[in-house]
Design a protein around this motif. Sequence first.
Motif, PDB file in Angstrom:
ATOM      1  N   TYR A   1      21.038   0.539  -4.146  1.00  0.00           N
ATOM      2  CA  TYR A   1      20.327  -0.723  -4.318  1.00  0.00           C
ATOM      3  C   TYR A   1      19.612  -0.777  -5.657  1.00  0.00           C
ATOM      4  O   TYR A   1      19.215  -1.826  -6.120  1.00  0.00           O
ATOM      5  CB  TYR A   1      19.312  -0.910  -3.189  1.00  0.00           C
ATOM      6  N   SER A   2      19.427   0.389  -6.249  1.00  0.00           N
ATOM      7  CA  SER A   2      18.630   0.464  -7.455  1.00  0.00           C
ATOM      8  C   SER A   2      19.018   1.728  -8.209  1.00  0.00           C
ATOM      9  O   SER A   2      19.825   2.521  -7.720  1.00  0.00           O
ATOM     10  CB  SER A   2      17.151   0.512  -7.042  1.00  0.00           C
ATOM     11  N   LEU A   3      18.473   1.908  -9.402  1.00  0.00           N
ATOM     12  CA  LEU A   3      18.750   3.155 -10.122  1.00  0.00           C
ATOM     13  C   LEU A   3      17.447   3.879 -10.439  1.00  0.00           C
ATOM     14  O   LEU A   3      17.402   4.772 -11.252  1.00  0.00           O
ATOM     15  CB  LEU A   3      19.497   2.857 -11.426  1.00  0.00           C
ATOM     16  N   LEU A   4      16.358   3.445  -9.788  1.00  0.00           N
ATOM     17  CA  LEU A   4      15.050   3.923 -10.228  1.00  0.00           C
ATOM     18  C   LEU A   4      14.343   4.864  -9.269  1.00  0.00           C
ATOM     19  O   LEU A   4      13.270   5.349  -9.563  1.00  0.00           O
ATOM     20  CB  LEU A   4      14.125   2.722 -10.479  1.00  0.00           C
ATOM     21  N   SER A   5      14.934   5.125  -8.100  1.00  0.00           N
ATOM     22  CA  SER A   5      14.093   5.829  -7.136  1.00  0.00           C
ATOM     23  C   SER A   5      14.475   7.287  -6.905  1.00  0.00           C
ATOM     24  O   SER A   5      13.970   7.926  -6.010  1.00  0.00           O
ATOM     25  CB  SER A   5      14.075   5.095  -5.802  1.00  0.00           C
ATOM     26  N   ASN A   6      15.364   7.811  -7.731  1.00  0.00           N
ATOM     27  CA  ASN A   6      15.571   9.262  -7.712  1.00  0.00           C
ATOM     28  C   ASN A   6      16.228   9.842  -6.473  1.00  0.00           C
ATOM     29  O   ASN A   6      16.139  11.040  -6.257  1.00  0.00           O
ATOM     30  CB  ASN A   6      14.240   9.996  -7.907  1.00  0.00           C
ATOM     31  N   SER A   7      16.854   9.046  -5.645  1.00  0.00           N
ATOM     32  CA  SER A   7      17.639   9.651  -4.578  1.00  0.00           C
ATOM     33  C   SER A   7      18.868  10.280  -5.236  1.00  0.00           C
ATOM     34  O   SER A   7      19.205   9.943  -6.365  1.00  0.00           O
ATOM     35  CB  SER A   7      18.058   8.600  -3.553  1.00  0.00           C
ATOM     36  N   ALA A   8      19.520  11.190  -4.519  1.00  0.00           N
ATOM     37  CA  ALA A   8      20.659  11.900  -5.107  1.00  0.00           C
ATOM     38  C   ALA A   8      21.717  10.922  -5.605  1.00  0.00           C
ATOM     39  O   ALA A   8      22.252  11.071  -6.712  1.00  0.00           O
ATOM     40  CB  ALA A   8      21.253  12.849  -4.067  1.00  0.00           C
ATOM     41  N   GLU A   9      21.984   9.878  -4.800  1.00  0.00           N
ATOM     42  CA  GLU A   9      23.000   8.894  -5.176  1.00  0.00           C
ATOM     43  C   GLU A   9      22.619   8.165  -6.455  1.00  0.00           C
ATOM     44  O   GLU A   9      23.442   7.956  -7.342  1.00  0.00           O
ATOM     45  CB  GLU A   9      23.194   7.849  -4.064  1.00  0.00           C
ATOM     46  N   GLU A  10      21.357   7.756  -6.517  1.00  0.00           N
ATOM     47  CA  GLU A  10      20.921   6.985  -7.675  1.00  0.00           C
ATOM     48  C   GLU A  10      20.942   7.834  -8.940  1.00  0.00           C
ATOM     49  O   GLU A  10      21.303   7.361 -10.010  1.00  0.00           O
ATOM     50  CB  GLU A  10      19.527   6.402  -7.422  1.00  0.00           C
TER      51      GLU A  10
ATOM     52  N   GLY B   1       0.821  -1.200   0.000  1.00  0.00           N
ATOM     53  CA  GLY B   1       0.000   0.000   0.000  1.00  0.00           C
ATOM     54  C   GLY B   1       0.857   1.252   0.000  1.00  0.00           C
ATOM     55  O   GLY B   1       2.034   1.215  -0.334  1.00  0.00           O
ATOM     56  N   GLY B   2       0.258   2.332   0.429  1.00  0.00           N
ATOM     57  CA  GLY B   2       1.001   3.590   0.426  1.00  0.00           C
ATOM     58  C   GLY B   2       1.216   4.030  -1.003  1.00  0.00           C
ATOM     59  O   GLY B   2       0.612   3.510  -1.933  1.00  0.00           O
ATOM     60  N   GLY B   3       2.097   4.949  -1.190  1.00  0.00           N
ATOM     61  CA  GLY B   3       2.338   5.400  -2.552  1.00  0.00           C
ATOM     62  C   GLY B   3       3.585   6.231  -2.585  1.00  0.00           C
ATOM     63  O   GLY B   3       4.223   6.445  -1.560  1.00  0.00           O
ATOM     64  N   GLY B   4       3.920   6.674  -3.783  1.00  0.00           N
ATOM     65  CA  GLY B   4       5.052   7.579  -3.933  1.00  0.00           C
ATOM     66  C   GLY B   4       6.356   6.977  -3.456  1.00  0.00           C
ATOM     67  O   GLY B   4       6.582   5.782  -3.573  1.00  0.00           O
ATOM     68  N   PRO B   5       7.215   7.830  -2.917  1.00  0.00           N
ATOM     69  CA  PRO B   5       8.581   7.421  -2.595  1.00  0.00           C
ATOM     70  C   PRO B   5       8.670   6.288  -1.576  1.00  0.00           C
ATOM     71  O   PRO B   5       9.551   5.435  -1.689  1.00  0.00           O
ATOM     72  CB  PRO B   5       9.213   8.686  -2.018  1.00  0.00           C
ATOM     73  N   ILE B   6       7.750   6.250  -0.596  1.00  0.00           N
ATOM     74  CA  ILE B   6       7.832   5.205   0.433  1.00  0.00           C
ATOM     75  C   ILE B   6       7.654   3.839  -0.203  1.00  0.00           C
ATOM     76  O   ILE B   6       8.444   2.914  -0.002  1.00  0.00           O
ATOM     77  CB  ILE B   6       6.757   5.417   1.521  1.00  0.00           C
ATOM     78  N   LYS B   7       6.631   3.716  -1.047  1.00  0.00           N
ATOM     79  CA  LYS B   7       6.353   2.450  -1.704  1.00  0.00           C
ATOM     80  C   LYS B   7       7.526   2.047  -2.585  1.00  0.00           C
ATOM     81  O   LYS B   7       7.969   0.898  -2.592  1.00  0.00           O
ATOM     82  CB  LYS B   7       5.082   2.595  -2.529  1.00  0.00           C
ATOM     83  N   ARG B   8       8.043   3.004  -3.332  1.00  0.00           N
ATOM     84  CA  ARG B   8       9.182   2.746  -4.199  1.00  0.00           C
ATOM     85  C   ARG B   8      10.364   2.204  -3.418  1.00  0.00           C
ATOM     86  O   ARG B   8      11.005   1.237  -3.796  1.00  0.00           O
ATOM     87  CB  ARG B   8       9.634   4.049  -4.854  1.00  0.00           C
ATOM     88  N   ARG B   9      10.657   2.882  -2.314  1.00  0.00           N
ATOM     89  CA  ARG B   9      11.800   2.507  -1.487  1.00  0.00           C
ATOM     90  C   ARG B   9      11.646   1.075  -0.991  1.00  0.00           C
ATOM     91  O   ARG B   9      12.570   0.271  -1.068  1.00  0.00           O
ATOM     92  CB  ARG B   9      11.880   3.501  -0.313  1.00  0.00           C
ATOM     93  N   ILE B  10      10.440   0.751  -0.508  1.00  0.00           N
ATOM     94  CA  ILE B  10      10.193  -0.598   0.016  1.00  0.00           C
ATOM     95  C   ILE B  10      10.381  -1.632  -1.096  1.00  0.00           C
ATOM     96  O   ILE B  10      11.044  -2.654  -0.925  1.00  0.00           O
ATOM     97  CB  ILE B  10       8.767  -0.689   0.602  1.00  0.00           C
ATOM     98  N   MET B  11       9.815  -1.330  -2.268  1.00  0.00           N
ATOM     99  CA  MET B  11       9.902  -2.292  -3.366  1.00  0.00           C
ATOM    100  C   MET B  11      11.342  -2.473  -3.829  1.00  0.00           C
ATOM    101  O   MET B  11      11.759  -3.572  -4.173  1.00  0.00           O
ATOM    102  CB  MET B  11       9.030  -1.831  -4.535  1.00  0.00           C
ATOM    103  N   GLU B  12      12.071  -1.387  -3.851  1.00  0.00           N
ATOM    104  CA  GLU B  12      13.438  -1.502  -4.342  1.00  0.00           C
ATOM    105  C   GLU B  12      14.349  -2.270  -3.409  1.00  0.00           C
ATOM    106  O   GLU B  12      15.401  -2.752  -3.818  1.00  0.00           O
ATOM    107  CB  GLU B  12      14.008  -0.120  -4.638  1.00  0.00           C
ATOM    108  N   MET B  13      13.946  -2.385  -2.150  1.00  0.00           N
ATOM    109  CA  MET B  13      14.721  -3.230  -1.247  1.00  0.00           C
ATOM    110  C   MET B  13      14.335  -4.698  -1.440  1.00  0.00           C
ATOM    111  O   MET B  13      14.798  -5.556  -0.701  1.00  0.00           O
ATOM    112  CB  MET B  13      14.523  -2.806   0.210  1.00  0.00           C
ATOM    113  N   GLY B  14      13.493  -4.990  -2.392  1.00  0.00           N
ATOM    114  CA  GLY B  14      13.191  -6.379  -2.737  1.00  0.00           C
ATOM    115  C   GLY B  14      11.859  -6.886  -2.240  1.00  0.00           C
ATOM    116  O   GLY B  14      11.519  -8.040  -2.453  1.00  0.00           O
ATOM    117  N   ILE B  15      11.098  -6.031  -1.548  1.00  0.00           N
ATOM    118  CA  ILE B  15       9.786  -6.474  -1.089  1.00  0.00           C
ATOM    119  C   ILE B  15       8.767  -6.160  -2.182  1.00  0.00           C
ATOM    120  O   ILE B  15       8.228  -5.066  -2.257  1.00  0.00           O
ATOM    121  CB  ILE B  15       9.409  -5.784   0.240  1.00  0.00           C
ATOM    122  N   THR B  16       8.558  -7.128  -3.072  1.00  0.00           N
ATOM    123  CA  THR B  16       7.598  -6.944  -4.151  1.00  0.00           C
ATOM    124  C   THR B  16       6.505  -7.995  -3.998  1.00  0.00           C
ATOM    125  O   THR B  16       6.646  -8.934  -3.221  1.00  0.00           O
ATOM    126  CB  THR B  16       8.271  -7.107  -5.523  1.00  0.00           C
TER     127      THR B  16
END
Lengths: 89, 263, 465
Positions: free
Chosen positions: B85-94, A35-50
């Motif tokens: 960890y990724s290149l898709l989330s727009n943090s400054a590092e990425e 759930g959630g949206g925007g950057p929080i969701k992205r961050r969670i997914m990018e750490m591998g929780i999909t």
Amino acid sequence: MNRMRHNSINLKGDRTMQTLKETKPGITVRVTKIGGGGPIKRRIMEMGITKGVDVFVRKVAPLGDPVEVTVRGYELSLRKSDAQLIEVE
Amino acid sequence: MDLINRLFRRMDANEESARKSNNQKTSYIIALAGNPNTGKSTIFNALTGLRQHTGNWPGKTVLRAEGSCSYRGMTFNLVDLPGTYSLLSNSAEEQVARDYLCFSKPDATVVVLDATCLERNLNLALQVLEITSKAVICVNLVDEAKRKGIEINTASLSEELGVPVVPTAAREGHGLGKLLSAITGVATGSVVNAPYTVKYEKKIEDAVVKVEPHIRKLVGEEFNSRWLALRFLEHDQTVISAVQKWTEERVPLKIKAGGVALA
Amino acid sequence: MNHSSSTTGKLRDIMKEVERISPDVTLKLNDSIVSTIYGDAERITRKVVSQKSKPRVDWDKKLDDVLTSRTLGIPMMLLLLALVFWITVTGANYPSTVLATVLFWGQDRLTDLCAWLGAPAWVKGFFVEGIYRCVAWVVSVMLPPMAIFFPCFTLLEDLGYLPRVAFNLDYLFKKAGAHGKQSLTMTMGFGCNAAGVIACRIIESPRERLIAMLTNNFVPCNGRFPTLIALAGILVMGTAYSLGAAVIVMGIVLFGIAVTLAVSRALSATLLKGVPSSFTLELPPYRKPRVGRVIIRSIYDRTLFVLGRAVCVAAPAGAVTWLLANIYVGDLSVLSHCANWLNPFGTLLGMDGFILMAFILGLPANEIVLPILIMSYLATGSMVEMDSIEALRRLFVVEHGWTWLTVLCTMLFSLLHYPCGTTLWTIRRESGSVKWTALAALIPLGVACAVCFVIALAARQAGWV
């Protein structure tokens, strides 16, 4: 969001949906939705929780928050407020 | 920046004679990408030793480390990209990492992976391979993985990914020679990669097919148009404005010395 | 020009096309892309990775279960911290004495040399008692604890313990409205506050980054550890010296962490309002530290670097202090005038004017506060051999009337006061703002004065002093 909630109530009888936050340590669950949206969701997914991935809840921190989980072969710590966004079964 | 320029000027002078004789390039820019905690800096330090210097990426408070390393008469100028960890989330590092890979086009990119959790690390590797084909995969910490009973078939991984894969244990100094020779192959062009392409769901692939030709018309073969198409479809403002800037100025975004010209 | 406008046109066409194809599905698209890439990573991993045999004993898990356990996690953390301090205090004692003996033997020889050359008294004073003695003090007091503390700390870092500290303490930082990574930047601050401030870059949200930067000063950096250790030593002269000093230093550090949390909480409720952002942190596997390399690296990168900086600052500071102590206006030196003027204020805070003067002159680097204080006491008092904590105790307690309250308030003021010049300059560079830099000095100064004032007042009211 409302419809999803409704569906999950139907599937599991009168139980409300379960999130990673409520999952007890030592239990492995499968992620059904983030759930959630925007950057929080992205961050969670990018750490591998999909969606569809297995998550093992290892332990809760000494002060009760955050939780440590094993996902995709590594250890990840996340705050309960974020874990609440992750629906599991 | 000044230091970098001076460094390169000195190198240019050193290699002038070599260049005159056979007009061959002897200095290459090598980017180093990888997740945090994979031993990327151990590899960077092992390769460059004391020949390194640090600064900030232009306009960003992100540490930029560079160093050089000589190998068989060539000079590799290593640029240590921020660990992400990724290149898709727009943090400054990425942003720094992916802009460098896409717009500065290093001669080769080494992606350092942690052998003990390959799955999460491959996430980044696949994203790097989407941007550049000139990549070498370095599976680091194989000693630690072995201790944990994990074995990785690097030949099969290389076949899957379509790029050279080198196992290393950088803390012990194992495998660095092989890594350098793999870098040489890719940087000089004597090894041509056929990198793995992630295939997305039909809706996305259809959209890419429609947008990509337009982008190729605009940027030619200068940048990776499939990758740009995907970012455009995501409405990724940082990438769109970078391309916009490029079209307006028509100044090649790549600077000879490997600096980031997006500032 | 034509060419350029035609390419801009092309870009506009592309944007239109993009808009037509995916007008409002940005996030959905991103989710799908991220999931697909991870899906492929999973498939490839299954193909190339094989788990041969599980190791019989998983030391990683065993160690982690103790270090982050619900019951043992926090006590273990405190125990480790205390252990590091104890090793530092115990181990530093002997080499410190040896170094002091050698360096002050050197001072005597320099004095002899001056006498032999027939140099005027001010030359001997300025160079030998000013510059040389200040540098000698910095080296003998600071080098041994640093050469022990830094390798210990780097070992824990190399082992992979620091992210676990963040894991253990995150709850507190979340309650304080701060980012979980602030516990990492705080830990960096133990090494050097300037380094801690630079480390704040890892915090994405500008609000939380500023909180971390403004509060980094509340953990003692290596420049202040020797001061704290020496002063703690004065408090517990006697049998259980090392253990007592370690416990006191740890108490001070814990107080610093408490202040960090309280000020973070206050900032996020007032000047830097907002809710904590999301926080995910990888807990990397423990790695066997390479002891040899750790020692070499921490001595080269940290100890010698910090010591070099301290010596560079100590030499001119020693000269300035000597001048201030030996230029007389009326029948008092400039230093004494200043100290007298500051004395009422210092007394109010449980200290004296000389101590405040030392903190003011010590702004360029925290390392030199104690040497300046000793210098200013010595310059106006009798000459003694400064070769041990015992000598220090004699100078402070016997000759200048320090009480336990003076020691405690000096320690707390040292812990809290303001970041050193280098750190302030770093904050200015990292935040790009003069206003926040000023606050980074004023907030700690306010806190330090308030804490010392309250403690001094309470102790005197209660008749403890």
